[in-house]
Design a protein around this motif. Structure first.
Motif, PDB file in Angstrom:
ATOM      1  N   LEU A  50      -2.802-128.149  92.322  1.00  0.00           N
ATOM      2  CA  LEU A  50      -2.013-128.319  91.150  1.00  0.00           C
ATOM      3  C   LEU A  50      -2.473-128.235  89.863  1.00  0.00           C
ATOM      4  O   LEU A  50      -1.979-127.788  89.068  1.00  0.00           O
ATOM      5  CB  LEU A  50      -1.418-129.664  91.466  1.00  0.00           C
ATOM      6  N   ASP A  80      -5.123-126.180  89.305  1.00  0.00           N
ATOM      7  CA  ASP A  80      -4.958-124.884  88.938  1.00  0.00           C
ATOM      8  C   ASP A  80      -3.777-123.921  88.839  1.00  0.00           C
ATOM      9  O   ASP A  80      -3.875-122.973  88.606  1.00  0.00           O
ATOM     10  CB  ASP A  80      -5.983-124.340  89.954  1.00  0.00           C
ATOM     11  N   GLN A  81      -2.826-124.765  89.130  1.00  0.00           N
ATOM     12  CA  GLN A  81      -1.615-124.143  89.111  1.00  0.00           C
ATOM     13  C   GLN A  81      -1.208-122.944  90.474  1.00  0.00           C
ATOM     14  O   GLN A  81      -0.676-121.826  90.104  1.00  0.00           O
ATOM     15  CB  GLN A  81      -1.024-123.635  87.749  1.00  0.00           C
ATOM     16  N   SER A  82      -1.809-123.265  91.331  1.00  0.00           N
ATOM     17  CA  SER A  82      -1.902-122.422  92.662  1.00  0.00           C
ATOM     18  C   SER A  82      -0.606-122.387  93.281  1.00  0.00           C
ATOM     19  O   SER A  82      -0.418-121.567  93.971  1.00  0.00           O
ATOM     20  CB  SER A  82      -3.165-122.916  93.400  1.00  0.00           C
ATOM     21  N   GLU A 109       3.713-123.598  92.842  1.00  0.00           N
ATOM     22  CA  GLU A 109       5.018-124.187  92.095  1.00  0.00           C
ATOM     23  C   GLU A 109       6.177-124.164  92.976  1.00  0.00           C
ATOM     24  O   GLU A 109       6.213-123.350  93.942  1.00  0.00           O
ATOM     25  CB  GLU A 109       5.284-123.145  91.088  1.00  0.00           C
ATOM     26  N   LYS A 134       5.725-113.417  88.407  1.00  0.00           N
ATOM     27  CA  LYS A 134       4.969-114.515  89.070  1.00  0.00           C
ATOM     28  C   LYS A 134       3.794-113.576  89.838  1.00  0.00           C
ATOM     29  O   LYS A 134       2.533-113.890  89.849  1.00  0.00           O
ATOM     30  CB  LYS A 134       5.647-115.147  90.165  1.00  0.00           C
ATOM     31  N   VAL A 176      -2.556-125.720  83.054  1.00  0.00           N
ATOM     32  CA  VAL A 176      -1.515-124.639  82.165  1.00  0.00           C
ATOM     33  C   VAL A 176      -1.041-125.467  81.038  1.00  0.00           C
ATOM     34  O   VAL A 176      -0.608-126.523  80.949  1.00  0.00           O
ATOM     35  CB  VAL A 176      -0.377-124.427  83.097  1.00  0.00           C
ATOM     36  N   TYR A 184      -3.449-119.853  81.392  1.00  0.00           N
ATOM     37  CA  TYR A 184      -3.276-120.269  82.746  1.00  0.00           C
ATOM     38  C   TYR A 184      -4.963-120.259  83.372  1.00  0.00           C
ATOM     39  O   TYR A 184      -5.598-119.204  83.185  1.00  0.00           O
ATOM     40  CB  TYR A 184      -2.597-119.185  83.580  1.00  0.00           C
TER      41      TYR A 184
END
Length: 729
Positions: free
Chosen positions: A79, A81-83, A85, A111, A319, A338
């Motif tokens: 989460l 690392d915004q891996s 969504e 994306k 992010v 990012y």
């Protein structure tokens, strides 16, 4: 090449598959959906793939995150690392409650570009279709066909989920046709429905596996020969470099195709990549793009305005979105930072100047509207015909004396504020307008704790494309002060008109005295004659009777003069009655004839033989005529003026219009004076107030007519006024 593109699905019955796979799953329940998708995304996170999960009712975001947290031990790191969504269906597929193919396609393309730019090995996607309605089915099938064709040779795996309860035979066939294979589970057992494409893919994988085994055997043999082994290693390295070059070219193609400016940095703040749009920006700022790669950001751009948010994104691995104005470009910039898996940072940058301008114009417009409504005491409102929802502006609440925080707006709320005597009129007007789709305009009263207010309301109907009324929008204006001012102005005008009449009658003092003295003198003469005739022997009764009758006639003449004077001086509310305009002219001539004669002014009349009837106030119309006659008398009575003539005429100039004209032979009017003389306090008389013509014009206009003056071609001036004829009996 094949080994690097094979991915573990997390589902035993499927096993490994190529990245560019597009398949679907028919599920029975929410638990069935979670049991398959959670392992699918866990495998994706383990393989360093960027994951996107689009959910729909009855599954919620909280349920999806909770299920992932139970299965993925280090979910918090992913989460950060915004891996991965998670989106709701309306955020991804829908626009105005309608499926938007372009929006959905653009979303996963963007994306995918971001994922590749940030260093992920690929993208893993799943979207649920529980939201899908029959009206959107054909467009969604077209989207699935487009998706099926688009992901070929792309680093993306797409798993579409369909609720079995909402899928009929026709829908299942459509779905199977647009996917490489379909999964379903019945009675606890998995079933795989394969298309021809997946069968060919499996045959390809089988052949590739056989080829791989053969190559392993060959390599085992090649170990015996070091030279052959080295030669094979060099060949494979060249092949890998070619594949890497090919992958880099695809990444470059994708990043150059997006509209954002893209920059990538490593953990030491060195430039590692930028796309075509970023390169153009660097040139605008005077930098040579060919020398930037490998350079440190802070060396090239010391103290940039994004330093604080970009350092926070790098250090905290979160992010971050930041907007700022950048003077060198004269542009508002939105930056999205990012964190990338290699410890660096990816930045997507776009211009938001136009959006900022629109937002500022909207804010300013709303502020001006609110201030304008406050200044003009004008409120706005809207009413939805279908739902009955009602909207009022802040000024509308203020006009009605209500607090928007305490009042729930309903139709009944409005009616209860209206004065009881005006409610039925408002309801009838509004309901008829809605029934017929008409606009309307209405005056009514409202009752507030501080008293009664007068309201003027305007409403406009809004129609849809089928011509059906869907909404009414309108305004309310507080006209209380204006109404009170109008009433005060009317009262002041009446007072002023009366004062003007009194002043005018003062000017006629000599004429009035002459008009009264004539019959009084005759009465005295006839009285003396009557006494003499009665004193005779025998008394002359017949002669005395004739003298007494003359006395009575003269007394009546004097009484009429006094009656006309009293009527002119009477202070009363204007009252319109049916009048013969010629009789009214004769009444005024009777008051002024003596004064005109004393000034040696010849009076001529050319009155229409027709019976010219108007609806008006006798005293006010007499005041106008009296003022015009006295003005002519004043103009022609100046010393040395020889030609003195006044002509008064009346005629029917139009089927429904009477014109009265007064033409004199005085000095006349200058060109610039023809309108200026009707202004208040403008006069040419010594000691005059300059109110007569101004009041006269106001009186005539109040009767629906016009009053104007012109210069004659020879000498003198002509004043005319029109009045509408009356058809009343």
């Amino acid at each position: 090449m094949t080994e690097s593109r094979l991915r573990h699905t997390g589902i035993g019955v499927v096993g490994d598959m190529l990245l560019e796979t597009h398949f679907c799953h028919f599920y029975d329940s929410k638990q069935d959906l979670l049991d398959t998708l959670v392992p699918y995304f866990k495998a994706g996170l383990d393989d360093k793939e960027f994951c996107v999960w689009v959910i729909a009712d009855p599954l919620t975001k909280d349920e999806a995150w909770n299920a992932l947290r139970l299965a993925v031990r280090d979910l918090d790191r992913h989460l950060a690392d915004q891996s991965i969504e998670v989106f709701a269906d309306e955020e991804w597929y829908l626009k105005n409650n309608t499926f938007d193919l372009q929006r959905a396609t653009s979303a996963w393309n963007e994306k995918l570009a971001q994922a590749l730019a940030r260093g992920y090995t690929g993208m893993r996607f799943s979207g649920d279709t529980c939201w899908l309605q029959k009206k959107d089915w054909q467009d969604f099938c077209a989207y699935e066909n487009h998706l099926n064709a688009s992901i070929s040779d792309q680093a993306i795996t797409v798993w579409c989920t369909y609720p079995l309860a909402k899928s009929g035979a026709a829908e299942i066939l459509d779905v199977a046709r647009t996917h490489q294979f379909c999964l379903t589970r019945r009675s606890g057992n998995w079933e795989v429905i394969e298309t021809g494409e997946i069968k060919l893919a499996k045959q390809k994988i089988s052949k590739l596996n056989e080829e791989l085994e053969r190559r392993v055997d060959e390599r085992t043999e090649q170990l015996l020969d070091a030279n052959e082994h080295l030669r094979n290693e060099i060949g494979e390295r060249k092949q890998a470099e070619g594949l890497l070059r090919e992958a880099n070219e695809k990444v470059k193609m994708v990043l150059d195709s997006i509209t954002d400016r893209f920059f990538a940095f490593d953990s030491e703040w060195r430039y590692t990549y930028f796309n075509r749009h970023a390169e153009e920006q660097l040139k605008t700022l005077g930098k040579d793009p060919t020398t930037i790669i490998g350079k440190v950001l802070w060396d090239e751009f010391p103290n940039p305005p994004i330093e604080e948010p970009i350092r926070r994104a790098m250090s905290e691995r979160i992010v971050t979105i930041h907007e700022h104005y950048y003077p060198p470009l004269g542009d508002w910039i939105e930056n999205r930072f990012y964190p990338s898996p290699d410890g660096g940072l990816a930045i997507f940058q776009r211009s938001v100047t136009e959006r900022k301008r629109v937002e500022e114009e909207l804010r300013r417009s709303e502020a001006y509207l609110a201030e304008g409504q406050k200044i003009s005491h004008t409120g706005s409102w809207a009413w939805n015909v279908t739902t009955g929802a009602l909207f009022w502006s802040q000024e509308h609440f203020r006009i009605f004396g209500l607090d928007p925080r305490e009042v729930k707006l309903t139709y009944e709320t409005v009616i209860n504020c209206v004065h009881p005597e005006d409610r039925s009129l408002l309801q009838e007007t509004f309901e008829n307008a809605v029934l017929n789709g008409d606009d309307y305009e209405l005056d009514f009263r409202i009752v507030r704790p501080d008293g009664i207010r007068y309201i003027h309301s305007l409403a406009h109907a809004v129609f849809d494309e089928n011509g059906t009324v869907v909404e009414y929008v309108g305004t309310v204006i507080d006209t209380t002060e204006r109404k009170l001012a109008e009433e005060a102005l009317g009262q002041a005008h009446t007072e002023l008109a009366h004062a003007s009449r009194v002043l005018t009658m003062g000017e006629l003092t000599a004429s009035i005295a002459h008009e009264v003295n004539q019959p009084l003198g005759a009465i005295v003469t006839n009285g003396n004659a009557s006494l003499r005739l009665i004193s005779r022997n025998p008394p002359d009764v017949e002669g005395s009777q004739e003298a007494i009758e003359c006395m009575i006639s003269d007394a009546m003449r004097a009484s009429e003069v006094i009656k006309r004077i009293r009527a002119m001086l009477k202070k009363s509310v204007p009252e319109k009655t049916l009048l013969n305009i010629n009789e009214t002219i004769h009444d005024v001539i009777g008051l002024t004839a003596s004064q005109l004669a004393n000034n040696q002014i010849a009076l001529h009349t050319k009155l229409s033989p027709d019976r010219l009837m108007v609806l008006g106030d006798r005293v006010q119309l007499q005041q106008v005529m009296l003022n015009l006659i006295l003005n002519s008398n004043e103009a022609m009575s100046k010393p040395g003026w020889q030609l003195r003539e006044l002509v008064i005429s009346s005629q029917l100039t139009k089927p429904n219009e009477i014109t009265v004209e007064m033409r004199d032979s005085g000095p006349g009017l200058e060109l610039g004076d023809q309108e200026r003389i009707f202004d208040a306090f403008v006069t040419s008389k010594d000691g005059g107030l300059g109110l007569g013509l101004s009041i006269s014009r106001t009186i005539i206009e109040a009767h629906g007519g016009r009053l104007w003056g012109t210069a004659n071609e020879g000498q003198g001036a002509t004043f005319q006024f029109t009045l509408p004829t009356s058809t009343e009996n």
